[in-house]
Design an enzyme around this catalytic site. Structure first.
Site, PDB file in Angstrom:
ATOM      1  N   TYR A  17       3.251   9.720  -0.669  1.00 20.15           N
ATOM      2  CA  TYR A  17       4.329   9.164   0.170  1.00 20.15           C
ATOM      3  C   TYR A  17       5.698   9.338  -0.519  1.00 20.15           C
ATOM      4  O   TYR A  17       6.725   9.047   0.080  1.00 20.15           O
ATOM      5  CB  TYR A  17       4.117   7.670   0.474  1.00 20.15           C
ATOM      6  N   LYS A  31      -2.625   5.992  -4.459  1.00 19.02           N
ATOM      7  CA  LYS A  31      -3.722   6.935  -4.190  1.00 19.02           C
ATOM      8  C   LYS A  31      -3.463   8.281  -4.862  1.00 19.02           C
ATOM      9  O   LYS A  31      -2.302   8.680  -4.997  1.00 19.02           O
ATOM     10  CB  LYS A  31      -3.847   7.168  -2.665  1.00 19.02           C
ATOM     11  N   ASP A  67       0.842  -1.202   0.000  1.00 20.76           N
ATOM     12  CA  ASP A  67       0.000   0.000   0.000  1.00 20.76           C
ATOM     13  C   ASP A  67       0.875   1.248   0.000  1.00 20.76           C
ATOM     14  O   ASP A  67       1.571   1.531   0.975  1.00 20.76           O
ATOM     15  CB  ASP A  67      -0.895   0.015   1.247  1.00 20.76           C
ATOM     16  N   HIS A  71      -7.422   9.712  -2.040  1.00 18.87           N
ATOM     17  CA  HIS A  71      -6.766   9.698  -0.732  1.00 18.87           C
ATOM     18  C   HIS A  71      -7.633  10.324   0.376  1.00 18.87           C
ATOM     19  O   HIS A  71      -7.735   9.788   1.460  1.00 18.87           O
ATOM     20  CB  HIS A  71      -5.410  10.418  -0.829  1.00 18.87           C
TER      21      HIS A  71
HETATM   22  N1  LIG Z   1      -5.263   6.416   3.446  1.00 15.47           N
HETATM   23  C1  LIG Z   1      -4.692   7.176   4.343  1.00 15.47           C
HETATM   24  O1  LIG Z   1      -5.037   8.356   4.537  1.00 15.47           O
HETATM   25  C2  LIG Z   1      -3.596   6.602   5.167  1.00 15.47           C
HETATM   26  C3  LIG Z   1      -3.119   7.324   6.274  1.00 15.47           C
HETATM   27  C4  LIG Z   1      -2.097   6.756   7.016  1.00 15.47           C
HETATM   28  C5  LIG Z   1      -1.584   5.508   6.677  1.00 15.47           C
HETATM   29  N2  LIG Z   1      -2.051   4.850   5.578  1.00 15.47           N
HETATM   30  C6  LIG Z   1      -1.508   3.535   5.166  1.00 15.47           C
HETATM   31  O2  LIG Z   1      -1.584   2.656   6.268  1.00 15.47           O
HETATM   32  C7  LIG Z   1      -0.283   2.159   6.572  1.00 15.47           C
HETATM   33  C8  LIG Z   1      -0.148   1.884   8.041  1.00 15.47           C
HETATM   34  O3  LIG Z   1      -0.375   3.044   8.811  1.00 15.47           O
HETATM   35  P1  LIG Z   1       0.776   3.893   9.540  1.00 15.47           P
HETATM   36  O4  LIG Z   1       2.041   3.699   8.800  1.00 15.47           O
HETATM   37  O5  LIG Z   1       0.273   5.267   9.702  1.00 15.47           O
HETATM   38  O6  LIG Z   1       0.850   3.287  10.996  1.00 15.47           O
HETATM   39  P2  LIG Z   1       0.918   1.833  11.692  1.00 15.47           P
HETATM   40  O7  LIG Z   1       1.043   0.759  10.696  1.00 15.47           O
HETATM   41  O8  LIG Z   1      -0.184   1.808  12.680  1.00 15.47           O
HETATM   42  O9  LIG Z   1       2.244   1.955  12.555  1.00 15.47           O
HETATM   43  C9  LIG Z   1       3.514   2.100  11.981  1.00 15.47           C
HETATM   44  C10 LIG Z   1       4.493   2.393  13.126  1.00 15.47           C
HETATM   45  O10 LIG Z   1       4.516   1.291  14.028  1.00 15.47           O
HETATM   46  C11 LIG Z   1       5.841   0.729  14.095  1.00 15.47           C
HETATM   47  N3  LIG Z   1       5.657  -0.729  14.102  1.00 15.47           N
HETATM   48  C12 LIG Z   1       5.324  -1.526  13.075  1.00 15.47           C
HETATM   49  N4  LIG Z   1       5.210  -2.805  13.466  1.00 15.47           N
HETATM   50  C13 LIG Z   1       5.490  -2.815  14.786  1.00 15.47           C
HETATM   51  C14 LIG Z   1       5.534  -3.849  15.757  1.00 15.47           C
HETATM   52  N5  LIG Z   1       5.273  -5.109  15.444  1.00 15.47           N
HETATM   53  N6  LIG Z   1       5.872  -3.509  17.038  1.00 15.47           N
HETATM   54  C15 LIG Z   1       6.155  -2.221  17.358  1.00 15.47           C
HETATM   55  N7  LIG Z   1       6.116  -1.192  16.490  1.00 15.47           N
HETATM   56  C16 LIG Z   1       5.777  -1.487  15.200  1.00 15.47           C
HETATM   57  C17 LIG Z   1       6.546   1.228  12.856  1.00 15.47           C
HETATM   58  O11 LIG Z   1       7.925   1.387  13.089  1.00 15.47           O
HETATM   59  P3  LIG Z   1       9.037   0.602  12.190  1.00 15.47           P
HETATM   60  O12 LIG Z   1       8.825   0.994  10.759  1.00 15.47           O
HETATM   61  O13 LIG Z   1      10.320   1.109  12.746  1.00 15.47           O
HETATM   62  O14 LIG Z   1       8.808  -0.857  12.450  1.00 15.47           O
HETATM   63  C18 LIG Z   1       5.900   2.592  12.648  1.00 15.47           C
HETATM   64  O15 LIG Z   1       6.498   3.563  13.502  1.00 15.47           O
HETATM   65  C19 LIG Z   1       0.632   3.269   6.056  1.00 15.47           C
HETATM   66  O16 LIG Z   1       1.980   2.882   5.950  1.00 15.47           O
HETATM   67  C20 LIG Z   1      -0.042   3.616   4.755  1.00 15.47           C
HETATM   68  O17 LIG Z   1       0.279   2.669   3.769  1.00 15.47           O
HETATM   69  C21 LIG Z   1      -3.057   5.383   4.827  1.00 15.47           C
END
Ligand SMILES: NC(=O)c1ccc[n+]([C@@H]2O[C@H](COP(=O)([O-])OP(=O)(O)OC[C@H]3O[C@@H](n4cnc5c(N)ncnc54)[C@H](OP(=O)(O)O)[C@@H]3O)[C@@H](O)[C@H]2O)c1
Length: 273
Positions: free
Chosen positions: A52, A77, A47, A110
């Site tokens: 990004y 997106k 994704d 998005h």
């Molecule tokens: N459509 C939208 O508006 C939107 C908005 C936000 C996000 N997204 C998508 O959703 C994805 C996920 O959301 P997100 O990146 O915001 O947050 P998330 O997946 O909730 O959290 C990512 C964070 O958690 C850490 N992490 C990952 N696995 C872990 C584990 N097993 N234990 C401890 N810490 C862990 C990562 O650090 P490390 O990388 O150091 O492991 C990073 O700091 C995004 O990457 C993006 O593709 C979409």
């Protein structure tokens, strides 16, 4: 179920339930490496987003993996500043070229930008009709944004990707998506690690001998919600993929639901613009 198990979208396209998110994974190597690790570990869904600025890394990671492109599900997106009919078509071509792919599996709006998201959706329908995208959907849509699309168009979005974790559930939106055959997909499923250490989650994790992240991601799947945890660390990418050898009992599924607190790590869709 395993890491490559899929759900069937409302147009018949198969999408893996679990994907690797790459928001905040830097371009120039970090995102590419994360994608390579994920694909090596068995992920088949990535994704990304134009916003990004790492689509080219994602494209290189996929290419270098040696896995056939058609075995990998890629979402990107339309950036907010590119919304509108012509600008979306142009933005799509740019994304496609960055990703180095002919066809994008899922193309999302998005955010529901007032005044332009209807023209953006029209462009997505055009891309879908031309076969340039296999499915089209939205992100950060509340039911009133979706109603606007229903009032103006025939194609129902295949996916609604929204912030979702135990501290932000939005039951009515989940029910609304389900009622309209829109797959509910969780962004920031791990709360960007802000509330991962919650004691109630830790207690459940101890019971199953799993990590807090694994408990949350397994909970997503048991609720029928697709999930795209982000990590750029090989160990955590692997940890987040090991969700298929345990099952939360009904009581723990409910305990996680009871953590709902209207807590957001990102903006509220109605307050962003
Ligand atoms: N459509 C939208 O508006 C939107 C908005 C936000 C996000 N997204 C998508 O959703 C994805 C996920 O959301 P997100 O990146 O915001 O947050 P998330 O997946 O909730 O959290 C990512 C964070 O958690 C850490 N992490 C990952 N696995 C872990 C584990 N097993 N234990 C401890 N810490 C862990 C990562 O650090 P490390 O990388 O150091 O492991 C990073 O700091 C995004 O990457 C993006 O593709 C979409």
């Amino acid at each position: 179920m395993n890491l490559q198990s899929t759900t069937t979208l409302n147009n018949g396209v198969e999408m893996p339930w679990v994907g690797l998110g790459v928001f905040d994974a830097d371009a120039g190597g970090v995102a590419e490496q994360a994608v390579r690790w994920a694909l090596d570990l068995g992920y088949r869904h990535i994704d990304t987003a134009a916003g990004y600025y790492n689509e080219a890394d994602v494209g290189r990671g996929i290419k270098d993996s040696g896995i056939d492109r058609d075995k990998i599900f890629v979402t990107t997106k339309v950036r907010n500043s590119d919304q509108g009919y012509e600008s979306t078509l142009k933005a799509f071509d740019a994304s496609r070229s960055e990703l180095g792919t002919d066809v994008v599996d899922l193309y999302l709006i998005h955010w529901p930008i007032k005044g332009s998201h209807l023209d953006t959706w029209k462009a997505l329908e055009h891309l879908y009709a031309k076969g340039k995208v296999r499915a089209i959907g939205v992100s950060n849509y509340l039911s009133h944004h979706l109603e606007e699309l229903f009032d103006n168009f025939d194609i129902v979005p295949a996916v609604n990707q929204v912030e979702f974790h135990p501290f932000l559930i939005q039951e009515e939106l989940i029910a609304f998506d389900k009622e309209h055959s829109i797959l509910h997909e969780a962004w920031s499923p791990l709360t960007r690690a802000r509330r991962l250490d919650d004691p109630s989650i830790t207690e459940i994790a101890r019971k199953y001998h799993r990590t807090n992240a694994q408990v949350i991601l397994r909970w997503d799947l048991q609720l029928g919600i697709a999930t795209i945890p982000k990590s750029q660390d090989r160990g955590r990418i692997e940890e987040n993929s090991r969700l298929f050898d345990f099952e939360l009992d009904a009581e723990d599924v409910e305990k996680l639901k009871s953590l709902d607190a209207d807590f957001r790590v990102g903006p509220h869709p109605d307050e962003m613009f």
